[in-house]
Design a protein around this motif. Structure first.
Motif, mmCIF file in Angstrom:
data_model
loop_
_atom_site.group_PDB
_atom_site.id
_atom_site.type_symbol
_atom_site.label_atom_id
_atom_site.label_comp_id
_atom_site.label_asym_id
_atom_site.label_seq_id
_atom_site.Cartn_x
_atom_site.Cartn_y
_atom_site.Cartn_z
ATOM 1 N N SER A 1 -8.869 14.964 -15.001
ATOM 2 C CA SER A 1 -8.755 14.676 -13.569
ATOM 3 C C SER A 1 -10.117 14.325 -12.985
ATOM 4 O O SER A 1 -10.242 13.416 -12.155
ATOM 5 N N HIS A 2 -11.159 15.007 -13.443
ATOM 6 C CA HIS A 2 -12.512 14.695 -12.985
ATOM 7 C C HIS A 2 -13.003 13.373 -13.565
ATOM 8 O O HIS A 2 -13.712 12.614 -12.900
ATOM 9 N N SER A 3 -12.611 13.093 -14.796
ATOM 10 C CA SER A 3 -13.005 11.839 -15.415
ATOM 11 C C SER A 3 -12.374 10.654 -14.694
ATOM 12 O O SER A 3 -13.026 9.637 -14.435
ATOM 13 N N ILE A 4 -11.098 10.784 -14.348
ATOM 14 C CA ILE A 4 -10.401 9.720 -13.625
ATOM 15 C C ILE A 4 -11.038 9.486 -12.265
ATOM 16 O O ILE A 4 -11.097 8.356 -11.771
ATOM 17 N N PHE A 5 -11.547 10.549 -11.666
ATOM 18 C CA PHE A 5 -12.244 10.397 -10.395
ATOM 19 C C PHE A 5 -13.459 9.476 -10.553
ATOM 20 O O PHE A 5 -13.767 8.677 -9.668
ATOM 21 N N GLY A 6 -14.152 9.564 -11.681
ATOM 22 C CA GLY A 6 -15.278 8.683 -11.936
ATOM 23 C C GLY A 6 -14.844 7.230 -11.968
ATOM 24 O O GLY A 6 -15.505 6.352 -11.404
ATOM 25 N N GLY A 7 -13.724 6.949 -12.637
ATOM 26 C CA GLY A 7 -13.198 5.592 -12.670
ATOM 27 C C GLY A 7 -12.734 5.134 -11.305
ATOM 28 O O GLY A 7 -12.920 3.972 -10.914
ATOM 29 N N PHE A 8 -12.135 6.046 -10.563
ATOM 30 C CA PHE A 8 -11.681 5.780 -9.193
ATOM 31 C C PHE A 8 -12.848 5.280 -8.335
ATOM 32 O O PHE A 8 -12.722 4.335 -7.564
ATOM 33 N N ALA A 9 -14.000 5.907 -8.488
ATOM 34 C CA ALA A 9 -15.178 5.532 -7.706
ATOM 35 C C ALA A 9 -15.797 4.236 -8.205
ATOM 36 O O ALA A 9 -16.159 3.362 -7.416
ATOM 37 N N ALA A 10 -15.920 4.103 -9.533
ATOM 38 C CA ALA A 10 -16.623 2.959 -10.099
ATOM 39 C C ALA A 10 -15.894 1.642 -9.833
ATOM 40 O O ALA A 10 -16.519 0.641 -9.460
ATOM 41 N N VAL A 11 -14.578 1.637 -9.995
ATOM 42 C CA VAL A 11 -13.828 0.396 -9.848
ATOM 43 C C VAL A 11 -13.865 -0.115 -8.418
ATOM 44 O O VAL A 11 -13.859 -1.323 -8.169
ATOM 45 N N GLN A 12 -13.920 0.792 -7.447
ATOM 46 C CA GLN A 12 -13.927 0.368 -6.051
ATOM 47 C C GLN A 12 -15.160 -0.455 -5.687
ATOM 48 O O GLN A 12 -15.153 -1.210 -4.717
ATOM 49 N N LEU A 13 -16.212 -0.338 -6.476
ATOM 50 C CA LEU A 13 -17.410 -1.112 -6.202
ATOM 51 C C LEU A 13 -17.204 -2.592 -6.508
ATOM 52 O O LEU A 13 -17.910 -3.455 -5.976
ATOM 53 N N PHE A 14 -16.233 -2.883 -7.360
ATOM 54 C CA PHE A 14 -16.039 -4.261 -7.804
ATOM 55 C C PHE A 14 -14.714 -4.871 -7.338
ATOM 56 O O PHE A 14 -14.670 -6.051 -6.996
ATOM 57 N N ALA A 15 -13.652 -4.074 -7.330
ATOM 58 C CA ALA A 15 -12.334 -4.606 -6.949
ATOM 59 C C ALA A 15 -11.505 -3.478 -6.363
ATOM 60 O O ALA A 15 -10.762 -2.802 -7.073
ATOM 61 N N THR A 16 -11.627 -3.286 -5.056
ATOM 62 C CA THR A 16 -10.959 -2.166 -4.392
ATOM 63 C C THR A 16 -9.455 -2.172 -4.621
ATOM 64 O O THR A 16 -8.835 -1.124 -4.831
ATOM 65 N N GLN A 17 -8.849 -3.357 -4.591
ATOM 66 C CA GLN A 17 -7.393 -3.435 -4.687
ATOM 67 C C GLN A 17 -6.863 -3.034 -6.057
ATOM 68 O O GLN A 17 -5.681 -2.768 -6.227
ATOM 69 N N PHE A 18 -7.769 -2.956 -7.049
ATOM 70 C CA PHE A 18 -7.334 -2.594 -8.397
ATOM 71 C C PHE A 18 -7.832 -1.208 -8.816
ATOM 72 O O PHE A 18 -7.937 -0.912 -9.998
ATOM 73 N N TYR A 19 -8.130 -0.366 -7.830
ATOM 74 C CA TYR A 19 -8.730 0.923 -8.181
ATOM 75 C C TYR A 19 -7.784 1.800 -8.993
ATOM 76 O O TYR A 19 -8.228 2.568 -9.848
ATOM 77 N N ILE A 20 -6.473 1.700 -8.747
ATOM 78 C CA ILE A 20 -5.515 2.491 -9.525
ATOM 79 C C ILE A 20 -5.542 2.073 -10.986
ATOM 80 O O ILE A 20 -5.604 2.907 -11.900
ATOM 81 N N LEU A 21 -5.491 0.771 -11.224
ATOM 82 C CA LEU A 21 -5.526 0.259 -12.595
ATOM 83 C C LEU A 21 -6.827 0.645 -13.271
ATOM 84 O O LEU A 21 -6.843 1.113 -14.411
ATOM 85 N N GLY A 22 -7.941 0.464 -12.565
ATOM 86 C CA GLY A 22 -9.235 0.792 -13.149
ATOM 87 C C GLY A 22 -9.379 2.260 -13.462
ATOM 88 O O GLY A 22 -9.877 2.641 -14.532
ATOM 89 N N ALA A 23 -8.945 3.121 -12.537
ATOM 90 C CA ALA A 23 -9.022 4.565 -12.762
ATOM 91 C C ALA A 23 -8.142 4.976 -13.934
ATOM 92 O O ALA A 23 -8.504 5.857 -14.726
ATOM 93 N N GLY A 24 -6.985 4.323 -14.053
ATOM 94 C CA GLY A 24 -6.086 4.634 -15.163
ATOM 95 C C GLY A 24 -6.701 4.270 -16.505
ATOM 96 O O GLY A 24 -6.659 5.056 -17.462
#
Length: 292
Positions: free
Chosen positions: A47-70
């Motif tokens: 859950s903490h690791s996914i949070f890292g992806g959640f944050a990182a992806v938003q820097l590049f493509a906010t609309q795809f943050y779910i896919l990136g976090a997954g």
């Protein structure tokens, strides 16, 4: 009856009730395998690791943050599995290194660049009332995928959970089964993150399964009990949060904890030993032919 029916007059509550119940059921269902494998910490870590992806992806493509976090969560799960199998590090050490580094990265990115998508607080603590239709569809899809996976791979999962060494010698591809389980776990955590939040999702992976372990010796009944406890925790927690004006994720976990305390209080000492793994009486392990 009035207390039960009154909240149902609000569309947001009905939607939240459905999501809370389904999230509890999904985490309780998958949590059985995590608890029996002695990997309770992995829910917290992923859950903490996914949070890292959640944050990182938003820097590049906010609309795809779910896919990136997954994808980030799946990559972390597979990395944990690979590191723990191919090095002297145990699973707990691999989880600690990979997931805490990912979480720290997420916090650093949020602090440095901010967020143009869902807020930091929503990611940490959940926001069930703000869940979108797309997220509900995703939750339903992941729940169906989890059920299909367990149904199709039931015997292989049972075999690798209780005796992975013998399963490997008998021809079961233990590594593949474990990797598949980690992918399903990552998707389950991602789908429920918006409901319960990073800080609480791990609790709902563990509490229903531990309660179920105190109630039965049967693996199949443990799956049913854990799913039921998770569902009840979600539904009751949603109602209590409405009247107590407390965040729903927090109350769902508190209701699950209350159920645990009640069962623990009335369970005999033998049940308590079994829940701690001190008594190993489970269903017979399937034959190698059936497990394949």
């Amino acid at each position: 009856m009035e207390a039960i029916l009154e909240p149902l007059g609000y569309t947001f509550f009905v939607k939240g009730l459905f999501v809370a119940g389904l999230s509890g059921a999904l985490l309780g269902f998958i949590g059985v395998y995590i608890v029996l494998r002695g990997m309770s910490y992995i829910g917290h870590g992923l859950s903490h690791s996914i949070f890292g992806g959640f944050a990182a992806v938003q820097l590049f493509a906010t609309q795809f943050y779910i896919l990136g976090a997954g994808l980030w969560g799946i990559a972390s799960a597979l990395a944990i599995n690979a590191v723990s199998k191919r090095s002297r590090l145990g699973a707990d050490a691999a989880i600690g290194v990979i997931t805490t580094a990912s979480f720290a990265l997420g916090v650093a990115l949020f602090a440095r660049f901010g967020s143009s998508g869902p807020s930091f607080e929503n990611a940490l603590f959940g926001s069930i009332l703000g869940i979108s239709v797309e997220q509900i569809v995703g939750l339903v899809a992941v729940s169906l995928l989890a059920v299909i996976f367990v149904f199709v791979r039931y015997r292989a999962l049972l075999f690798t959970t209780f005796d992975p060494d013998v399963a490997n010698v008998s021809g079961v591809r233990v590594g593949r089964v474990e990797a598949q389980l980690m992918i399903i776990l990552s998707l389950s955590i991602l789908a429920t993150l918006t409901v319960i939040g990073v800080t609480l999702v791990a609790a709902m992976l563990v509490i229903p399964a531990v309660v179920a372990r105190m109630l039965t010796d049967s693996f199949s009944r443990m799956l049913a009990w854990s799913t039921a406890v998770g569902t009840v925790s979600g539904l009751v927690g949603m109602y209590v949060s409405y009247y107590a004006e407390v965040p729903s994720g927090t109350m769902i976990v508190l209701v699950g904890t209350a159920i645990f305390l009640v069962v623990f209080a009335f369970a005999g000492s033998a049940r308590r030993r079994k829940s701690a793994g001190l008594d190993a009486h489970v269903e017979p392990v399937p034959s190698s032919a059936a497990a394949r």
